[in-house]
Design an enzyme around this catalytic site. Sequence first.
Site, mmCIF file in Angstrom:
data_model
loop_
_atom_site.group_PDB
_atom_site.id
_atom_site.type_symbol
_atom_site.label_atom_id
_atom_site.label_comp_id
_atom_site.label_asym_id
_atom_site.label_seq_id
_atom_site.Cartn_x
_atom_site.Cartn_y
_atom_site.Cartn_z
ATOM 1 N N CYS A 146 0.837 -1.198 0.000
ATOM 2 C CA CYS A 146 0.000 0.000 0.000
ATOM 3 C C CYS A 146 0.869 1.244 0.000
ATOM 4 O O CYS A 146 0.405 2.336 -0.288
ATOM 5 C CB CYS A 146 -0.908 0.003 1.205
ATOM 6 S SG CYS A 146 0.025 0.050 2.725
ATOM 7 N N GLU A 152 -5.460 1.734 -9.098
ATOM 8 C CA GLU A 152 -4.336 1.169 -8.348
ATOM 9 C C GLU A 152 -3.951 -0.130 -9.055
ATOM 10 O O GLU A 152 -4.764 -1.056 -9.158
ATOM 11 C CB GLU A 152 -4.771 0.858 -6.910
ATOM 12 C CG GLU A 152 -3.645 0.284 -6.070
ATOM 13 C CD GLU A 152 -4.088 -0.112 -4.654
ATOM 14 O OE1 GLU A 152 -5.266 -0.428 -4.439
ATOM 15 O OE2 GLU A 152 -3.212 -0.122 -3.773
HETATM 16 P P1 NAD Z 1 -9.519 -6.602 -0.627
HETATM 17 O O1 NAD Z 1 -10.254 -5.343 -0.354
HETATM 18 O O2 NAD Z 1 -9.880 -7.374 -1.842
HETATM 19 O O3 NAD Z 1 -9.716 -7.638 0.603
HETATM 20 C C1 NAD Z 1 -9.430 -7.283 1.927
HETATM 21 C C2 NAD Z 1 -10.339 -8.071 2.858
HETATM 22 O O4 NAD Z 1 -11.697 -7.741 2.599
HETATM 23 C C3 NAD Z 1 -10.221 -9.582 2.707
HETATM 24 O O5 NAD Z 1 -10.187 -10.163 3.995
HETATM 25 C C4 NAD Z 1 -11.476 -9.961 1.940
HETATM 26 O O6 NAD Z 1 -11.975 -11.218 2.331
HETATM 27 C C5 NAD Z 1 -12.477 -8.880 2.293
HETATM 28 N N1 NAD Z 1 -13.355 -8.488 1.191
HETATM 29 C C6 NAD Z 1 -12.973 -8.216 -0.094
HETATM 30 N N2 NAD Z 1 -14.058 -7.851 -0.826
HETATM 31 C C7 NAD Z 1 -15.108 -7.878 0.009
HETATM 32 C C8 NAD Z 1 -16.509 -7.610 -0.163
HETATM 33 N N3 NAD Z 1 -17.010 -7.223 -1.332
HETATM 34 N N4 NAD Z 1 -17.333 -7.783 0.891
HETATM 35 C C9 NAD Z 1 -16.840 -8.166 2.094
HETATM 36 N N5 NAD Z 1 -15.532 -8.441 2.306
HETATM 37 C C10 NAD Z 1 -14.685 -8.297 1.280
HETATM 38 O O7 NAD Z 1 -7.971 -6.266 -0.591
HETATM 39 P P2 NAD Z 1 -6.750 -7.235 -0.985
HETATM 40 O O8 NAD Z 1 -6.747 -7.445 -2.452
HETATM 41 O O9 NAD Z 1 -6.710 -8.411 -0.086
HETATM 42 O O10 NAD Z 1 -5.503 -6.308 -0.567
HETATM 43 C C11 NAD Z 1 -4.926 -5.360 -1.418
HETATM 44 C C12 NAD Z 1 -5.490 -3.976 -1.170
HETATM 45 O O11 NAD Z 1 -5.255 -3.596 0.188
HETATM 46 C C13 NAD Z 1 -4.785 -2.906 -2.004
HETATM 47 O O12 NAD Z 1 -5.771 -2.014 -2.463
HETATM 48 C C14 NAD Z 1 -3.842 -2.216 -1.013
HETATM 49 O O13 NAD Z 1 -3.514 -0.896 -1.340
HETATM 50 C C15 NAD Z 1 -4.680 -2.283 0.228
HETATM 51 N N6 NAD Z 1 -3.848 -2.142 1.413
HETATM 52 C C16 NAD Z 1 -3.909 -0.941 2.075
HETATM 53 C C17 NAD Z 1 -3.117 -0.749 3.184
HETATM 54 C C18 NAD Z 1 -3.148 0.571 3.900
HETATM 55 O O14 NAD Z 1 -2.439 0.709 4.888
HETATM 56 N N7 NAD Z 1 -3.924 1.547 3.466
HETATM 57 C C19 NAD Z 1 -2.274 -1.770 3.648
HETATM 58 C C20 NAD Z 1 -2.253 -2.988 2.957
HETATM 59 C C21 NAD Z 1 -3.057 -3.154 1.834
#
Ligand code: NAD
Length: 527
Positions: free
Chosen positions: A311, A411
């Site tokens: 991120c 992104e």
């Molecule tokens: P994601 O949003 O797809 O998933 C994150 C979590 O949310 C998972 O546990 C997943 O099961 C759940 N989830 C996903 N879609 C959902 C929905 N529609 N309904 C309910 N739950 C749902 O993210 P990812 O692909 O696992 O991680 C990458 C993303 O995380 C990137 O966008 C990255 O920038 C971000 N990130 C941000 C930070 C920060 O500090 N801001 C840190 C790490 C990662």
Amino acid sequence: MTTETNILTAAGKMPADKTAITDTISDAISEKTARRILSNYVGGRWVSAQTFGLLDVTNPASGEVLARVPLSGVAEVEAAVAAASAALPDWRARSVGERTEFIYALREKFRQRIDELAASVTRESGKVPSDARAEITRSIEVLEVACAAPMTMQGRILEGVARGINTETIRQPVGVCAAITPFNFPAMVPLWFVPFAIVYGNTFVLKPSEQVPLTSELMFHIFEEISLPCGVVNLVHGAHDAVNAILDSPGIRAVSFVGSVTTAKYIYRRAAENGKRVQALGGAKNYMVVMPDAVVDKTVSNVLGNAGQRCMAGSVLVTVGSAQTAIMGRLKAGAEKLIAGDGMDVKASLGPVISSAACERIHEAIESGLKEGAELLVDGRRPGGVPAGGNFVGPTILNHVKPEMRVAREEIFGPVLSVMHVDTLEQAIALVNSDPRGNGTSIFTENGAAVREYSRRIEVGMVGVNIGVAASPAYFPFSGWKDSFFGDLHVHGWDAVEFFTRKKTVTSRYFSAGETGKFFVEQGDKH
Ligand code: NAD
């Protein structure tokens, strides 16, 4: 629902074509007995989820199926909430010192098992070992900061708000807390929350990313080894259904989320509507501004170290004025030196991306950039010498990217660096501030006045000066602004005590002191 219809691919989506679905299903069935199905950890016991829904957990470097993760739903989440609620009265009644002892024990275990934890991160997320070790080192730092609870949990008192009356604010736990975490930091992101929550007297439910559940499983074995009382921490595997059950559960008082912007917005809205305290960290697009006086060699190594699935990854490089001529050649040469490969291979400096779906998405983004007029300075679309079956994209640089192009708007979350050119610092600030996200940014310059101007005006939560990844240490708050963060209190630092405690204000007086000169009340005394 039958077992067959519930088996999805590792990316959590049904494959686009039916043959692929049939293949996935028959593979899953034939291998079902051979591959371990993960258990939830509820009330101090490893228990099977009551669901037929399963996902494959794969090693992104090889495609090897490592385990199967159950898609828990309301029943599993409510069992975990019940266990956490039952554990709460005894846990919060223990002294803060006693709770802190458990965090010291965790810190020791993490130090002893750093290699094992790092290897688990590499195996399921693809991260190269140096990055995986850095992740565990940062997790240990979080544990160390949580050990300051006897200091940080202190309240405030004012003697004499009126004659003989004191007022004090004390901090108490919030109750049962939960976290929903992403794939890219399988150890560190869960540990942004669990240690602080429990040391302040809360109990916890963790729903890790379904793409990387194995490191969480290992961490929960460690929690078990230090004999954390049953129910203090609970692990529920799953995807959307488990998340919705957490957001709707009346027993959960606070929700921490880290993931993409769209999910963060959704989580914030639904959890807040249900009256919960929420911190929801979203995705990012991090700009690195290179001024004409930047120390170019150092800048290049900083910039290239960042592109990827973080991120805080530097995803857009903005050159100001003559910085363009100084940096482009070295940037290209630096990127071409990176070697894509399996993290377990010592030569590799760039691991795979998490899934074949992510690989496809990154390829599409690169193609869209080319169609919209960007120039391909370094082409990582077909990296050589990588293991078959892995999700590899080589280092890629797109030059002359414009803000309206898809590569600039979305992104990409892969090893793709977009490069833009502007003439002045003023234009650079306007460009960065026009992005809806605001997680991290860096400026490369030796000019203090430019740094001050940039830091003051930039709409971003974390700013680096001649530092590529300006992730705050665990004793400072970590978070972005705008679409990169929804909520009020950031992660770790002083914000952790604010998020994981509730303040109560007590105003008190005692009648025995003062007027009578005695420090006890006798029968018959009139007051
Ligand atoms: P994601 O949003 O797809 O998933 C994150 C979590 O949310 C998972 O546990 C997943 O099961 C759940 N989830 C996903 N879609 C959902 C929905 N529609 N309904 C309910 N739950 C749902 O993210 P990812 O692909 O696992 O991680 C990458 C993303 O995380 C990137 O966008 C990255 O920038 C971000 N990130 C941000 C930070 C920060 O500090 N801001 C840190 C790490 C990662």
